[in-house]
Write a protein that holds these residues in place. Structure first.
Motif, mmCIF file in Angstrom:
data_model
loop_
_atom_site.group_PDB
_atom_site.id
_atom_site.type_symbol
_atom_site.label_atom_id
_atom_site.label_comp_id
_atom_site.label_asym_id
_atom_site.label_seq_id
_atom_site.Cartn_x
_atom_site.Cartn_y
_atom_site.Cartn_z
ATOM 1 N N TYR A 124 0.850 -1.192 0.000
ATOM 2 C CA TYR A 124 0.000 0.000 0.000
ATOM 3 C C TYR A 124 0.883 1.239 0.000
ATOM 4 N N LEU A 125 0.788 2.015 -1.066
ATOM 5 C CA LEU A 125 1.507 3.288 -1.149
ATOM 6 C C LEU A 125 0.594 4.356 -0.553
ATOM 7 N N LYS A 126 0.899 4.714 0.683
ATOM 8 C CA LYS A 126 0.017 5.621 1.423
ATOM 9 C C LYS A 126 0.427 7.072 1.173
ATOM 10 N N ALA A 127 -0.540 7.905 0.846
ATOM 11 C CA ALA A 127 -0.246 9.331 0.640
ATOM 12 C C ALA A 127 -1.345 10.153 1.308
ATOM 13 N N SER A 128 -0.980 11.322 1.822
ATOM 14 C CA SER A 128 -1.950 12.159 2.540
ATOM 15 C C SER A 128 -2.869 12.877 1.552
ATOM 16 N N ILE A 129 -3.966 13.398 2.070
ATOM 17 C CA ILE A 129 -4.917 14.120 1.212
ATOM 18 C C ILE A 129 -4.236 15.313 0.516
ATOM 19 N N PRO A 130 -3.485 16.183 1.218
ATOM 20 C CA PRO A 130 -2.852 17.308 0.507
ATOM 21 C C PRO A 130 -1.916 16.861 -0.626
ATOM 22 N N THR A 131 -1.166 15.787 -0.382
ATOM 23 C CA THR A 131 -0.281 15.270 -1.445
ATOM 24 C C THR A 131 -1.109 14.829 -2.657
ATOM 25 N N LEU A 132 -2.172 14.105 -2.389
ATOM 26 C CA LEU A 132 -3.000 13.585 -3.492
ATOM 27 C C LEU A 132 -3.672 14.730 -4.248
ATOM 28 N N VAL A 133 -4.168 15.723 -3.516
ATOM 29 C CA VAL A 133 -4.823 16.871 -4.170
ATOM 30 C C VAL A 133 -3.820 17.601 -5.058
ATOM 31 N N ALA A 134 -2.622 17.842 -4.514
ATOM 32 C CA ALA A 134 -1.606 18.576 -5.283
ATOM 33 C C ALA A 134 -1.291 17.860 -6.591
ATOM 34 N N ARG A 135 -1.244 16.533 -6.548
ATOM 35 C CA ARG A 135 -0.946 15.781 -7.779
ATOM 36 C C ARG A 135 -2.165 15.708 -8.692
ATOM 37 N N LEU A 136 -3.321 15.454 -8.093
ATOM 38 C CA LEU A 136 -4.500 15.159 -8.932
ATOM 39 C C LEU A 136 -5.097 16.397 -9.581
ATOM 40 N N LYS A 137 -4.873 17.560 -8.999
ATOM 41 C CA LYS A 137 -5.503 18.740 -9.606
ATOM 42 C C LYS A 137 -4.966 19.004 -11.022
ATOM 43 N N ASN A 138 -3.760 18.515 -11.286
ATOM 44 C CA ASN A 138 -3.190 18.672 -12.634
ATOM 45 C C ASN A 138 -3.429 17.454 -13.525
ATOM 46 N N GLU A 139 -4.014 16.418 -12.966
ATOM 47 C CA GLU A 139 -4.134 15.164 -13.733
ATOM 48 C C GLU A 139 -5.550 14.601 -13.653
ATOM 49 N N LYS A 140 -6.549 15.499 -13.648
ATOM 50 C CA LYS A 140 -7.929 15.027 -13.493
ATOM 51 C C LYS A 140 -8.473 14.399 -14.763
ATOM 52 N N SER A 141 -8.045 14.946 -15.916
ATOM 53 C CA SER A 141 -8.743 14.599 -17.162
ATOM 54 C C SER A 141 -8.711 13.107 -17.484
ATOM 55 N N LYS A 142 -7.589 12.443 -17.131
ATOM 56 C CA LYS A 142 -7.525 11.009 -17.474
ATOM 57 C C LYS A 142 -8.130 10.120 -16.383
ATOM 58 N N VAL A 154 2.280 -4.909 3.133
ATOM 59 C CA VAL A 154 3.267 -3.893 3.517
ATOM 60 C C VAL A 154 2.659 -2.517 3.242
ATOM 61 N N THR A 155 2.911 -1.555 4.146
ATOM 62 C CA THR A 155 2.456 -0.177 3.907
ATOM 63 C C THR A 155 3.663 0.749 3.906
ATOM 64 N N ILE A 156 3.742 1.610 2.903
ATOM 65 C CA ILE A 156 4.841 2.575 2.830
ATOM 66 C C ILE A 156 4.229 3.977 2.745
ATOM 67 N N THR A 157 4.635 4.868 3.617
ATOM 68 C CA THR A 157 4.171 6.262 3.477
ATOM 69 C C THR A 157 5.070 6.962 2.463
ATOM 70 N N THR A 158 4.440 7.749 1.615
ATOM 71 C CA THR A 158 5.175 8.283 0.457
ATOM 72 C C THR A 158 5.267 9.805 0.448
ATOM 73 N N ASP A 159 4.607 10.482 1.406
ATOM 74 C CA ASP A 159 4.606 11.949 1.393
ATOM 75 C C ASP A 159 6.022 12.508 1.465
ATOM 76 N N ASN A 160 6.281 13.480 0.620
ATOM 77 C CA ASN A 160 7.576 14.185 0.605
ATOM 78 C C ASN A 160 8.777 13.258 0.448
ATOM 79 N N LYS A 161 8.554 12.112 -0.176
ATOM 80 C CA LYS A 161 9.696 11.214 -0.417
ATOM 81 C C LYS A 161 9.943 11.122 -1.920
ATOM 82 N N LYS A 162 11.223 11.085 -2.268
ATOM 83 C CA LYS A 162 11.575 10.940 -3.684
ATOM 84 C C LYS A 162 11.314 9.505 -4.135
ATOM 85 N N GLU A 163 11.046 9.382 -5.425
ATOM 86 C CA GLU A 163 10.715 8.054 -5.966
ATOM 87 C C GLU A 163 11.793 7.010 -5.609
ATOM 88 N N GLU A 164 13.085 7.380 -5.777
ATOM 89 C CA GLU A 164 14.181 6.415 -5.517
ATOM 90 C C GLU A 164 14.173 5.975 -4.051
#
Ligand SMILES: Nc1ncnc2c1ncn2[C@@H]1O[C@H](COP(=O)(O)OP(=O)(O)O)[C@@H](O)[C@H]1O
Ligand SMILES: O=C(O)C1=C[C@@H](OP(=O)(O)O)[C@@H](O)[C@H](O)C1
Ligand SMILES: [Mg+2]
Length: 173
Positions: free
Chosen positions: A101-119, A152-162
Motif C-alpha cells: 500500500y503506497l500511502k499518501a496524505s490528502i494534501p499530497t493527493l490533491v496537489a498531484r491530482l488537480k493537474n491530472e484530473k482529465s484522465k 506492507v504499507t509505505i508512506t510516500t509523502d515528501n519522499k523521492k521516488e528512488e
C-alpha cells in the motif's frame, strides 16, 4: 512472486511500479494499461460508453487472469481495484502475491491530482481544489479499509521516488 502496488489515485502506483520492476528485473504490468490493450479502448472511454460497473467487471477479470498466469511481475492496480468484487481476497489468498500500500496524505493527493484530473473519470468533473479535497477525503476514508489489508504499507509523502523504492525493497525482501 507478484508484487502488487495498491493505493489511491496518484499515490504513485504506475510510476513506482515501472521503476521497481526495472530494478528487480521483473516484468511490469499496469492493470489500467492492460485493460485498455485488451479492450482496445481507453479507461475514460469505457467509463463513458459502458459505465463504471462494466469497468469493474473487466478489472476483476483481468486481475485474476494475471494472478493465475504470471510470475516475477510487478503489477500496479487502479486506485479502485482492491475495493470491488472480492479482489482483495483474491490477492490475499494467493501465496504468489505480496501487496504494497503506497500511502499518501490528502494534501499530497490533491496537489498531484488537480493537474491530472482529465484522465481519471471519477474526478474529471470536479471543478475546484476545495471540492477535490472534500471528495478525496471522503473517498479515501471509504477505501482505506481495503488498502490497509495490504502486506506492507509505505508512506510516500515528501519522499523521492528512488527513496520509496529503496524502502520498499528493504521491506519486501
Ligand atoms: N514520490 C513522488 N513524488 C512526487 N511525485 C510523484 C511521486 N510519485 C508519483 N508522483 C507523480 O504523481 C502523479 C501520479 O502518479 P501515478 O504513478 O500515475 O499514480 P497512480 O498510478 O497511483 O494513479 C504522476 O505525475 C507522478 O509523476
Ligand atoms: O480509483 C479509481 O477507482 C480509479 C483509478 C484509476 O487508476 P489510477 O489509480 O492509476 O489513477 C483507474 O483505474 C480508473 O480511473 C478508476
Ligand atoms: Mg496508475
Amino acid at each position: 512472486m507478484i508484487l502488487v502496488l495498491i493505493g489511491y489515485m496518484a499515490s504513485g502506483k504506475s510510476t513506482l511500479g515501472r521503476i521497481l520492476a526495472n530494478k528487480l528485473n521483473y516484468d511490469f504490468i499496469d492493470l489500467d494499461d492492460y485493460i485498455e490493450e485488451k479492450e482496445q479502448v481507453s479507461v475514460s472511454d469505457i467509463f463513458k460508453s459502458k459505465g463504471e460497473i462494466y469497468f469493474r467487471k473487466k478489472e476483476t477479470l483481468y486481475l485474476k487472469e494475471l494472478l493465475d498466469d504470471k510470475t516475477k511481475l510487478v503489477l500496479s492496480l487502479g486506485g479502485g481495484t482492491p475495493c470491488y468484487s472480492n479482489n482483495m481476497d483474491a490477492l490475499k489468498n494467493t501465496s504468489k502475491a505480496k501487496s504494497v500500500y503506497l500511502k499518501a496524505s490528502i494534501p499530497t493527493l490533491v496537489a498531484r491530482l488537480k493537474n491530472e484530473k482529465s484522465k481519471r473519470p471519477l474526478i474529471a468533473h470536479i471543478e475546484t481544489d476545495e471540492l477535490l479535497t472534500e471528495f478525496i477525503g471522503k473517498h479515501l476514508f471509504e477505501r482505506t479499509q481495503f488498502y490497509s489489508l495490504s502486506d506492507v504499507t509505505i508512506t510516500t509523502d515528501n519522499k523521492k521516488e528512488e527513496d520509496i523504492i529503496e524502502e520498499l525493497v528493504l521491506q519486501l525482501f
